[in-house]
Design a protein around this motif. Structure first.
Motif, PDB file in Angstrom:
ATOM      1  N   ASP A 339     -11.121 -25.685  87.753  1.00  0.00           N
ATOM      2  CA  ASP A 339     -10.081 -24.697  88.055  1.00  0.00           C
ATOM      3  C   ASP A 339     -10.554 -23.829  89.211  1.00  0.00           C
ATOM      4  OD1 ASP A 339      -8.607 -25.658  85.935  1.00  0.00           O
ATOM      5  OD2 ASP A 339      -9.450 -24.212  84.509  1.00  0.00           O
ATOM      6  N   GLY A 340      -9.667 -23.581  90.149  1.00  0.00           N
ATOM      7  CA  GLY A 340     -10.008 -22.748  91.291  1.00  0.00           C
ATOM      8  C   GLY A 340     -10.592 -23.575  92.426  1.00  0.00           C
ATOM      9  N   ALA A 378     -14.733 -23.332  86.111  1.00  0.00           N
ATOM     10  CA  ALA A 378     -13.718 -22.399  86.617  1.00  0.00           C
ATOM     11  C   ALA A 378     -14.342 -21.481  87.660  1.00  0.00           C
ATOM     12  CB  ALA A 378     -13.131 -21.592  85.469  1.00  0.00           C
ATOM     13  N   HIS A 379     -13.730 -21.470  88.863  1.00  0.00           N
ATOM     14  CA  HIS A 379     -14.161 -20.577  89.935  1.00  0.00           C
ATOM     15  C   HIS A 379     -13.266 -19.344  89.916  1.00  0.00           C
ATOM     16  CE1 HIS A 379     -16.686 -23.757  91.642  1.00  0.00           C
ATOM     17  NE2 HIS A 379     -15.682 -24.590  91.394  1.00  0.00           N
ATOM     18  N   ARG A 380     -13.822 -18.214  89.545  1.00  0.00           N
ATOM     19  CA  ARG A 380     -13.057 -16.972  89.457  1.00  0.00           C
ATOM     20  C   ARG A 380     -13.427 -16.045  90.605  1.00  0.00           C
ATOM     21  NH1 ARG A 380     -14.276 -16.263  82.960  1.00  0.00           N
ATOM     22  NH2 ARG A 380     -13.194 -18.184  82.294  1.00  0.00           N
ATOM     23  N   GLY A 381     -12.875 -14.815  90.545  1.00  0.00           N
ATOM     24  CA  GLY A 381     -13.066 -13.909  91.675  1.00  0.00           C
ATOM     25  C   GLY A 381     -14.517 -13.613  91.993  1.00  0.00           C
ATOM     26  N   GLU A 383     -17.176 -14.581  89.738  1.00  0.00           N
ATOM     27  CA  GLU A 383     -18.020 -15.279  88.795  1.00  0.00           C
ATOM     28  C   GLU A 383     -17.607 -16.738  88.710  1.00  0.00           C
ATOM     29  OE1 GLU A 383     -17.341 -13.060  85.256  1.00  0.00           O
ATOM     30  OE2 GLU A 383     -15.426 -14.039  84.812  1.00  0.00           O
ATOM     31  N   VAL A 384     -18.471 -17.522  88.131  1.00  0.00           N
ATOM     32  CA  VAL A 384     -18.187 -18.924  87.875  1.00  0.00           C
ATOM     33  C   VAL A 384     -18.468 -19.186  86.402  1.00  0.00           C
ATOM     34  CG1 VAL A 384     -20.516 -19.572  88.603  1.00  0.00           C
ATOM     35  CG2 VAL A 384     -18.729 -21.304  88.507  1.00  0.00           C
ATOM     36  N   VAL A 438     -21.067 -17.892  81.633  1.00  0.00           N
ATOM     37  CA  VAL A 438     -20.417 -17.217  82.757  1.00  0.00           C
ATOM     38  C   VAL A 438     -21.511 -16.604  83.611  1.00  0.00           C
ATOM     39  CG1 VAL A 438     -18.783 -15.443  83.476  1.00  0.00           C
ATOM     40  CG2 VAL A 438     -18.368 -16.738  81.373  1.00  0.00           C
TER      41      VAL A 438
END
Length: 448
Positions: A339-340, A378-381, A383-384, A438
């Motif tokens: 994701d991301g 998941a690649h978030r703002g 964090e991963v 995370v």
């Protein structure tokens, strides 16, 4: 009264206490001064007896007793000075007056008391000298100095018999206090240096422990995954060799490739460690064959750990597809979802994320043979996040019999927590197991 502490002025061998003395040398000095003072006062007692009309033996005994008071100068310096002032009209005890004033000024007696007693001795000496000198001038008709002669000589005599002893005593007392202060400061610095040395040794031991833990974790992550896949393929090779030679050849090629990959990663780790050893080697072979201190070894180990953690040759998140493919080739059903948008992270973040997924898949091979696995990234703002979940094991699939040391989850937790991340693991309601982590994006943090 306060002791002067003059016996502590110079260093020397101490013995058992003799009343208020601490050393034999102090006893010998004070007794010798008292004998000389008693002899002086005894001789002056003869003239004193003649001037006062007392029997000579009485004057001598009086002088001996008064002069011997000097023996208590260290214990009661005020008493000695008061006795010397009282004997000033009798013109006795000059040595006792000088030594008493010196001892008083060098002692820990309050300065106001020293000033008062020194002033009394000065005034008493001035008065006695003025009276005696005036009588002498009056009796000598041929000697006719001016009116200035008697007061001026009296002042010189009074100052000369009091000021040098007092000033010298003040100097010795100040010097003694300075030496005691320096000695206390040196002792304090020695204690602080000892504490610093102990703390440095503790930090070195901590660095060595951390380095050993890091090496064990790296070795576990590198060896356990590759060797686990090799064992799985070897078991499959043994099962299919009689039935499907072509598949057996493919499995053998995979085993060889994984072995080469494991050897390559091990060489990279050993190269980092050898470079750290090279930094220590010149110091370890120092002049005279002396060994390097333990603290230096700990610092070198910490440097090697930092170099390994920041190595650009470590695994990356872009290699997750190949990692999953290896598990699929070993017979595991694995689904990978991302994701991301994929973006670069700090080397230590990518390496840790890769190792978490790698170790989680290794645990599936060890403990859940035939189970289906899901790998989510998941690649978030800032964090991963990654998650590896497997279902229950398939009883129809034979277990490869892989040993477990129980260090996989511990190593994953240590890696994640070291970067300030969050790690959670545990069984699922469906009978499988889930590993979640995370990691913060340190390259995007302020001041990075």
């Amino acid at each position: 009264m306060t002791a002067t502490g003059a016996d502590q002025e110079a260093a020397g061998s101490t013995t058992r206490g003799y009343w208020w003395w601490g050393r034999r040398r102090s006893v010998a000095l004070d007794v010798g001064l008292a004998l000389v003072s008693a002899l002086e006062c005894g001789l002056e007692g003869v003239e004193f007896a003649g001037n006062t009309g007392l029997p000579v033996p009485v004057g001598v005994v009086f002088g001996l007793l008064a002069g011997s008071v000097l023996v208590v100068r260290r214990r009661w310096p005020i008493v000695v000075v008061l006795v010397s002032i009282a004997m000033t009209p009798a013109e006795m005890g000059f040595l006792m007056a000088l030594v008493g004033l010196y001892t008083l000024a060098a002692s820990e007696v309050p300065r106001r008391i020293t000033v008062v007693l020194a002033g009394m001795a000065l005034v008493g000496t001035f008065i006695v000298t003025y009276v005696r000198l005036r009588q002498t001038v009056a009796e000598d008709a041929d000697f006719g100095p001016g009116d200035w002669y008697v007061p001026l000589v009296s002042v010189f005599m009074a100052v000369g018999l009091t000021a040098p002893a007092v000033l010298f005593g003040l100097y010795i007392g100040a010097r003694r206090r300075l030496m005691e202060s320096l000695r206390e400061r040196a002792d304090s610095l020695e204690r602080e240096l000892s504490l610093l040395a102990d703390r440095a040794e503790e930090r070195a031991e901590w660095a060595r422990t951390e380095e050993r833990t890091r090496i064990a974790r790296e070795m576990h992550d590198v060896v356990a995954h590759r060797v686990s896949l090799m064992v799985v393929h070897a078991a499959a090779l043994q099962a299919v060799a009689p039935k499907d030679p072509a598949k057996a050849v493919r499995n053998a090629a995979l085993v060889g490739e994984m072995g080469r990959q494991a050897l390559t990663e091990l060489r990279e780790m050993l190269g980092v460690l050898r470079s750290g050893d090279a930094l220590v080697a010149p110091a370890a072979a120092g002049e005279g064959g002396r060994t390097v201190p333990l603290a230096a070894v700990g610092q070198a180990a910490a440097a090697a750990a930092a170099a390994a953690a920041a190595s650009e040759d470590g695994p990356r998140l872009s290699e997750l597809e190949a990692l999953v493919a290896q598990s699929r080739q070993a017979g595991m059903v694995v689904e990978l979802s991302v994701d991301g948008e994929l973006r670069p992270y700090a080397p230590e973040v990518e390496q840790t994320a890769f190792r978490v997924v790698q170790e989680a898949l290794t645990n599936v091979h060890k403990h859940a043979a035939g189970a289906k696995a899901w790998v989510r990234l998941a690649h978030r703002g800032a964090e991963v996040a990654m998650q590896v979940e497997n279902g229950p094991s398939d009883a129809a699939v034979a277990d490869a019999g892989l040993p477990s040391g129980g260090n996989g989850l511990v190593g994953m937790r240590e890696r994640v927590l070291a970067l300030g991340g969050v790690f959670v693991s545990g069984p699922t309601d469906a009978g499988g197991f889930r590993v979640s982590a995370v990691l913060p994006d340190t390259s995007a943090s302020p001041g990075a």
